[in-house]
Design a protein around this motif. Sequence first.
Motif, short mmCIF file in Angstrom:
data_model
loop_
_atom_site.label_atom_id
_atom_site.label_comp_id
_atom_site.label_asym_id
_atom_site.label_seq_id
_atom_site.Cartn_x
_atom_site.Cartn_y
_atom_site.Cartn_z
N MET A 1 5.37 3.10 -5.88
CA MET A 1 6.44 2.30 -5.30
C MET A 1 5.93 0.98 -4.75
O MET A 1 6.57 -0.06 -4.89
N ILE A 2 4.77 0.99 -4.13
CA ILE A 2 4.26 -0.20 -3.44
C ILE A 2 3.90 -1.29 -4.45
O ILE A 2 4.31 -2.45 -4.30
N GLY B 1 9.48 -1.74 -1.52
CA GLY B 1 9.09 -0.40 -1.93
C GLY B 1 8.61 0.37 -0.72
O GLY B 1 8.00 -0.20 0.19
N TYR B 2 8.86 1.68 -0.69
CA TYR B 2 8.55 2.47 0.49
C TYR B 2 8.03 3.82 0.07
O TYR B 2 8.63 4.51 -0.77
N THR B 3 6.90 4.22 0.63
CA THR B 3 6.41 5.59 0.47
C THR B 3 6.40 6.23 1.86
O THR B 3 5.77 5.72 2.78
N THR C 1 4.65 12.29 -2.29
CA THR C 1 5.68 11.98 -1.30
C THR C 1 6.76 11.19 -1.99
O THR C 1 6.50 10.51 -2.99
N GLY D 1 9.21 8.31 -2.90
CA GLY D 1 9.19 6.87 -2.78
C GLY D 1 10.54 6.28 -3.12
O GLY D 1 11.31 6.85 -3.90
N SER E 1 -3.24 1.06 -2.97
CA SER E 1 -2.39 2.07 -2.34
C SER E 1 -3.14 3.37 -2.05
O SER E 1 -2.73 4.14 -1.18
N GLN F 1 -2.53 6.38 0.94
CA GLN F 1 -1.92 7.62 0.46
C GLN F 1 -2.81 8.82 0.78
O GLN F 1 -2.33 9.87 1.19
N GLN G 1 1.95 -5.52 1.94
CA GLN G 1 2.39 -4.22 2.44
C GLN G 1 2.03 -4.05 3.90
O GLN G 1 1.04 -4.59 4.39
N ASP H 1 7.55 6.02 10.51
CA ASP H 1 8.24 5.34 9.41
C ASP H 1 9.35 4.40 9.90
O ASP H 1 9.52 3.30 9.36
#
Length: 260
Positions: free
Chosen positions: A1-2, A12-14, A34, A36, A205, A209, A232, A240
């Motif tokens: 996503m990022i 984009g968000y995880t 997870t 996204g 990322s 992660q 990011q 979050d």
Amino acid sequence: MIRPASYCGVAGYTATPGTFPLTGIKGLSHTLDTLGLLARGTRDMALLRAALLAPARRPAAPDGPPALVVWRNTGLGPTDPAMDRALDQAARTAAEAGARIVEAPSGLPSLPDVAEAHATVMAYEAARSLSAERTRPKLLSPQLLELLITGDRVGRVDYLAALDRAAAARRELWECLDGVEAILAPAAPGPAPYGLASTGSPVFSRPWQAMGLPAVTVPGLATSDGLPLGVQLVARPDDDERLLTAGAWLEQALRSRSAV
């Protein structure tokens, strides 16, 4: 996503692992997987997150400038000069808008080491999650098949050691960054690569992660040719909502600067 969000000029968000259920999603690595999300911007992302959580509630409005640590020299690999300029512009714009900007201090965990732990965990768990698919290797892409073969070669002792390294790095990271709301870092090495041969390197990322940290791509920057670039923000586990609030604040600051 990022990384895809950075390439496309969107948010984009995880999420922190465990925030959303993964029912109906084919898993690859139970430790790293997870949900996204992609959205037009970080404000829309916050609305989407709020709608998916139960009970639904409106996301918090930005409550002022955040405190951010800028991590320029991650050691994860080279970045395009355009991304270096984008990160500098994001930090400068945030500071001009009132954010407290801190350069990454010494003594932080080695992100390349954490990225290596990520690779070990993903390969080990993928080889077991996709053991049924492995029985039909001709139907798998060469990249996926190579990942599963690598995972078969990872011993359990090495796998557990990689999990321990990632957990220790997470503790050390936030002990060094007390009082900071989020980390500001490149979302990708640079703009989207030309052609269809590659989707670009995911290395920017992987450490976050591996440490189970939520991240959001903040859009609003571009190369001199107009190709989108995203930076990011990375926050503490389960932080979050504040992460997306900080992302919305930074995106607004970038867009306000562009409009001037």
